[in-house]
Design a protein around this motif. Sequence first.
Motif, PDB file in Angstrom:
ATOM      1  N   GLU A  76       0.832  -1.201   0.000  1.00 43.65           N
ATOM      2  CA  GLU A  76       0.000   0.000   0.000  1.00 43.65           C
ATOM      3  C   GLU A  76       0.873   1.260   0.000  1.00 43.65           C
ATOM      4  O   GLU A  76       0.512   2.276  -0.607  1.00 43.65           O
ATOM      5  CB  GLU A  76      -0.914  -0.007   1.230  1.00 43.65           C
ATOM      6  N   TRP A 128      -9.415   0.908   1.254  1.00 42.13           N
ATOM      7  CA  TRP A 128      -8.243   0.151   0.818  1.00 42.13           C
ATOM      8  C   TRP A 128      -8.417  -0.342  -0.609  1.00 42.13           C
ATOM      9  O   TRP A 128      -7.505  -0.237  -1.432  1.00 42.13           O
ATOM     10  CB  TRP A 128      -7.985  -1.041   1.742  1.00 42.13           C
ATOM     11  N   GLN A 130     -10.310   0.865  -2.967  1.00 41.10           N
ATOM     12  CA  GLN A 130     -10.250   1.988  -3.902  1.00 41.10           C
ATOM     13  C   GLN A 130      -8.800   2.311  -4.255  1.00 41.10           C
ATOM     14  O   GLN A 130      -8.442   2.450  -5.428  1.00 41.10           O
ATOM     15  CB  GLN A 130     -10.940   3.214  -3.307  1.00 41.10           C
ATOM     16  N   GLY A 131      -7.945   2.427  -3.234  1.00 40.08           N
ATOM     17  CA  GLY A 131      -6.547   2.736  -3.485  1.00 40.08           C
ATOM     18  C   GLY A 131      -5.836   1.640  -4.246  1.00 40.08           C
ATOM     19  O   GLY A 131      -5.054   1.915  -5.176  1.00 40.08           O
ATOM     20  N   GLN A 134      -6.894   1.649  -7.934  1.00 39.55           N
ATOM     21  CA  GLN A 134      -6.299   2.799  -8.637  1.00 39.55           C
ATOM     22  C   GLN A 134      -4.813   2.575  -8.901  1.00 39.55           C
ATOM     23  O   GLN A 134      -4.305   2.904  -9.984  1.00 39.55           O
ATOM     24  CB  GLN A 134      -6.515   4.069  -7.816  1.00 39.55           C
ATOM     25  N   ARG A 135      -4.093   1.991  -7.935  1.00 42.40           N
ATOM     26  CA  ARG A 135      -2.673   1.705  -8.150  1.00 42.40           C
ATOM     27  C   ARG A 135      -2.491   0.685  -9.270  1.00 42.40           C
ATOM     28  O   ARG A 135      -1.609   0.833 -10.116  1.00 42.40           O
ATOM     29  CB  ARG A 135      -2.027   1.187  -6.863  1.00 42.40           C
TER      30      ARG A 135
END
Length: 376
Positions: A76, A128, A130-131, A134-135
């Motif tokens: 993350e 979490w 969502q991130g 996107q990554r």
Amino acid sequence: MPELVVLTEQLLAPVPGGTGRYTRELVTALAATAPHDWTVAGVTATHKDLSPAVVTGVAGPRALPLGRRGLTALWERGVHLWPGGDAVHAPTPLAPPSPRRGRSLIVTVHDLVPFTHPETLTRRGAAWHQGAIQRAAARANAIVVPTVAVAEDLHRYAPGPATVAVVGHGVPDALLADVAPAQLHATAVGLGLPDTYVLAVGTVEPRKGLDVLVEAMALPYAPDLPLVVVGPRGWGEVDLAALAKRHGLADGRLHLLGRISDADLNVVLRRAAVLAAPSRAEGFGLPVLEAMAVGVPVVHSDVPALVEVAGGAGVGVRAGDAKALAAGLRAVLDDPASTARRVVDGRSRAEAFTWSHAATELWRLHTRFFEMASVK
């Protein structure tokens, strides 16, 4: 020989759910269809017991030097801990932040529910995911999604330079196997199954709409049948027994089987009068495909992915509408001629979805991007 590493961490989750089924079926099929010069291995975080992540034909599992929480936090934060291998497939958004030089990374994104229906997840879980999505869209070589509906949501909520490929799921061989009458009877008795019933399959959590199904089954014009629910308890404290009591569903009409084996699910599916899939949001809907494959009629909510997977072979009703769901279930049972046509169409539709086909499509992606990465 080049190696494809599949992150099989989801097999060790407390509630593996549909993504756990996807992980096991996909890695098995990838190993069975591997090009002659490739090997396949499973990699997880550190756990005391890795045995649930053992998959026949797949090397490992090999454990990374961190537990799940530590590994999740590391990736993350963008730390480039590579799980090994020349190409990596992440069957969930838990994935390295980007591929190493000369290596390739493909990530499966099952749905965009964290963006479209965040209220059906925990606040932390939605943030979490969502991130992580996107990554992946920004840094992975490719994103695999199970339906066109999810591809459209991905472009809307998490656009990025990664190639997007639609690759559907399949039906496990265990659910397609014929069952002898004696075994059907023995399993039914062992599970305490009614003679016939309305069936729902899925993790018991808010997104699955099982609360709406219980309410629907208590309505006076709903089918006068028991309701059987297969699936483990998830988050959200959805208490189906309490809901049944609140809505006046008669005692003995609700049967909660919890998590069962595929062999038992094969029997449970085949004895059902109809499968109900009342989800508020889905990325694919494996139970719909699996029911159609064995000739069980389906009533599903009108979320785009379920409509796409059913391909017109199911009866669609408005999501969250208990009255519409009860009417849809009743219509299936009261119109056997139309239902018989839908069953034939459903079987034909399901034949287009196999894990072998999914694995072949993924190998095309992996070998393509690995070759591209190798010449850079």
